[in-house]
Design a protein around this motif. Sequence first.
Motif, short mmCIF file in Angstrom:
data_model
loop_
_atom_site.label_atom_id
_atom_site.label_comp_id
_atom_site.label_asym_id
_atom_site.label_seq_id
_atom_site.Cartn_x
_atom_site.Cartn_y
_atom_site.Cartn_z
N SER A 42 2.12 9.24 -11.30
CA SER A 42 2.07 10.69 -11.08
C SER A 42 2.37 11.03 -9.62
O SER A 42 2.98 12.05 -9.32
N GLY A 43 1.94 10.16 -8.71
CA GLY A 43 2.18 10.40 -7.29
C GLY A 43 3.64 10.31 -6.89
O GLY A 43 4.03 10.81 -5.83
N LEU A 44 4.46 9.66 -7.72
CA LEU A 44 5.89 9.51 -7.40
C LEU A 44 6.74 10.66 -7.94
O LEU A 44 7.92 10.75 -7.62
N SER A 45 6.15 11.49 -8.80
CA SER A 45 6.94 12.55 -9.41
C SER A 45 7.37 13.58 -8.37
O SER A 45 6.70 13.82 -7.38
N GLY A 46 8.51 14.18 -8.60
CA GLY A 46 9.00 15.22 -7.71
C GLY A 46 9.96 14.73 -6.64
O GLY A 46 10.49 15.53 -5.87
N LYS A 47 10.24 13.42 -6.58
CA LYS A 47 11.16 12.89 -5.56
C LYS A 47 12.53 12.66 -6.18
O LYS A 47 12.65 12.22 -7.32
N GLY A 48 13.57 12.93 -5.43
CA GLY A 48 14.93 12.76 -5.93
C GLY A 48 15.42 11.34 -5.84
O GLY A 48 16.26 10.92 -6.63
N LYS A 49 14.91 10.58 -4.86
CA LYS A 49 15.33 9.20 -4.70
C LYS A 49 14.15 8.39 -4.17
O LYS A 49 13.35 8.89 -3.39
N LEU A 50 14.04 7.17 -4.63
CA LEU A 50 12.95 6.32 -4.19
C LEU A 50 13.27 5.67 -2.85
O LEU A 50 14.23 4.92 -2.74
N THR A 51 12.49 5.97 -1.84
CA THR A 51 12.68 5.32 -0.53
C THR A 51 11.83 4.05 -0.49
O THR A 51 10.94 3.85 -1.31
N GLU A 52 12.09 3.23 0.51
CA GLU A 52 11.34 1.99 0.64
C GLU A 52 9.86 2.28 0.90
O GLU A 52 8.98 1.56 0.39
N ALA A 53 9.57 3.34 1.65
CA ALA A 53 8.18 3.70 1.93
C ALA A 53 7.46 4.14 0.65
O ALA A 53 6.29 3.78 0.43
N ASP A 54 8.17 4.92 -0.20
CA ASP A 54 7.58 5.34 -1.48
C ASP A 54 7.22 4.13 -2.33
O ASP A 54 6.12 4.04 -2.88
N VAL A 55 8.17 3.20 -2.43
CA VAL A 55 7.96 2.02 -3.27
C VAL A 55 6.84 1.15 -2.71
O VAL A 55 5.98 0.67 -3.45
N ASN A 56 6.83 0.94 -1.39
CA ASN A 56 5.79 0.10 -0.78
C ASN A 56 4.39 0.67 -1.01
O ASN A 56 3.45 -0.07 -1.31
N GLU A 57 4.28 2.00 -0.89
CA GLU A 57 2.98 2.64 -1.11
C GLU A 57 2.54 2.48 -2.56
O GLU A 57 1.38 2.16 -2.85
N ALA A 58 3.49 2.70 -3.49
CA ALA A 58 3.17 2.57 -4.91
C ALA A 58 2.81 1.13 -5.26
O ALA A 58 1.86 0.88 -6.01
N MET A 59 3.56 0.17 -4.70
CA MET A 59 3.31 -1.24 -5.02
C MET A 59 1.97 -1.72 -4.44
O MET A 59 1.32 -2.60 -5.02
N ARG A 60 1.56 -1.13 -3.34
CA ARG A 60 0.26 -1.47 -2.77
C ARG A 60 -0.85 -1.06 -3.73
O ARG A 60 -1.82 -1.79 -3.96
N GLU A 61 -0.68 0.13 -4.34
CA GLU A 61 -1.66 0.61 -5.30
C GLU A 61 -1.62 -0.20 -6.60
O GLU A 61 -2.66 -0.49 -7.20
N VAL A 62 -0.40 -0.57 -7.03
CA VAL A 62 -0.27 -1.39 -8.23
C VAL A 62 -0.95 -2.75 -8.02
O VAL A 62 -1.64 -3.26 -8.90
N ARG A 63 -0.76 -3.30 -6.83
CA ARG A 63 -1.37 -4.61 -6.51
C ARG A 63 -2.90 -4.52 -6.60
O ARG A 63 -3.55 -5.39 -7.20
N LEU A 64 -3.47 -3.46 -6.02
CA LEU A 64 -4.92 -3.28 -6.07
C LEU A 64 -5.41 -3.09 -7.51
O LEU A 64 -6.45 -3.63 -7.91
N ALA A 65 -4.65 -2.32 -8.29
CA ALA A 65 -5.03 -2.05 -9.67
C ALA A 65 -5.05 -3.34 -10.49
O ALA A 65 -5.98 -3.58 -11.28
N LEU A 66 -4.06 -4.20 -10.30
CA LEU A 66 -4.00 -5.46 -11.04
C LEU A 66 -5.10 -6.42 -10.60
O LEU A 66 -5.70 -7.13 -11.43
N LEU A 67 -5.37 -6.46 -9.30
CA LEU A 67 -6.45 -7.34 -8.81
C LEU A 67 -7.81 -6.87 -9.34
O LEU A 67 -8.66 -7.70 -9.69
N GLU A 68 -8.00 -5.56 -9.39
CA GLU A 68 -9.26 -5.03 -9.93
C GLU A 68 -9.40 -5.35 -11.42
O GLU A 68 -10.51 -5.48 -11.94
N ALA A 69 -8.25 -5.50 -12.11
CA ALA A 69 -8.26 -5.85 -13.53
C ALA A 69 -8.41 -7.36 -13.74
O ALA A 69 -8.32 -7.84 -14.87
#
Length: 496
Positions: free
Chosen positions: A14-41
């Motif tokens: 949901s946090g990525l919605s509204g962007k026209g193109k994925l920048t490296e900063a967008d992806v890095n931020e999202a992947m950091r959250e994905v990493r935490l979510a998987l580790l918590e699981a």
Amino acid sequence: MFESLSKRLEGIFSGLSGKGKLTEADVNEAMREVRLALLEADVNLRVVRQFVERVRAKAIGAEVLGSFSPAQQVLQIVHEELIDMLGGEGSQNRLDLGGPPPNVIMLVGLQGSGKTTTAAKLANYLRKEGQRPLLVAADMYRPAAVRQLQTLGKQLSIPVYAEPMGANPVDICVHAVDYAREQAASVVILDTAGRLNIDEQMMQEVIAIRKRVQPREVLLVADAMTGQEAVRVASDFNQAVALTGMILTKMDGDARGGAALSIRAVTGVPIKFLGVGEKTDALEPFYPDRLASRILGMGDVLTLIERAQEAIDQQEALQTQARLQQGQFDLEDFLKAMRQLKRMGPLRSILEMLPGFNKLAALPEMDEALEGDPLKHVEAIILSMTPEERRNPDIINGSRRRRIASGSGTSVQEINQLLAQFNETRAMLRQLASGKGPWARLLRQYASDGGGMAAGLPGMPAAPSLPRLNSGEPKKTGKAARKERKKQKAKQKKRR
């Protein structure tokens, strides 16, 4: 089991919605959250690192495809990588029973993982697939293990081979295979002994059984609620007896589910079945793509359809369809539908297979509504009615409602609520049968959109926008709405 992980991932996308193109900063931020979510699981750290790096490499700089937003683009990439992590799509997740009968399936695992119950579930599943299974009680160490398997076999009308206590487990398995040939059984399922911990004696016994019997499949039964301990157990058994697959039990529990996401990647052993309940039919084939979709909140409509086909009596369904076409639908039909729904499993597990249910599940009122067994109260109320009242609910007045409430242990308000829901359902079904009205229009639009699966992945049809179910009339507000409510209450009071 994956409810917490699903909510975390949904928030990230949901946090990525509204962007026209994925920048490296967008992806890095999202992947950091994905990493935490998987580790918590409770997903294995090495598996998390590899997963995140693969997703990042594919997502950085990716252009939005067609009408898909960046959130949906990342969702597609994560979905593909989840499927790959869970084992990919292919025949490796299916049982290999292509040899000359009897094909031998050897179950191994620790004590307490549900191995004996899983043996009965597997036999029941294979019988539905047209096989002739034979269960073998080869656990001579756990008290009452043989008696438990015999009891389960009797419940399912599946033969069980057993020998007196003190017999050698290796010899039992050899004799059972000879017995299976005599009885023309097509599949032999060996319930071997488990231990509280992996020890040398246990391993030597299962190695000897494997060598003497030459099983077609060697399946590890592992408790999914033990987390990364299940991964370690899988690695140890794989080194000793060369596993061909795994069955994860207790997948209906409230654990974080990291074992299911880690085992295939760490050990290379494919998951072949999931235990999703305590009943003898609560065993499902494992499909990586379906589990990935459920984790990402996309539902699992195919499994839902398969459950419905198993639970619904075709002849009964045809009779109900004929009654609907004649405009007939009473509380006896309603009760039959409720019972068929109950046969499909717990209501929450059914709703979790619907796309977007994870959003509804977050609502406090939804959690309250699904607590316990809501269908049990419906059944109790209808069974407290007379046959005449079930066939003609319109005769149920105030005194009858009080009697039904007393007989079912419910309140008059609950009787009123059930009858209101029944009237709404009956009106909807009549509209669908006649092809007229807002519900019929909704069904036609749903079919024209290819089934209305929730959008989110390329190739999946978009969900239809729901029409207003008021026959095109403007929504009444203010005095008009209050007047309409008073009119409805007066009608209900007169009916009572």
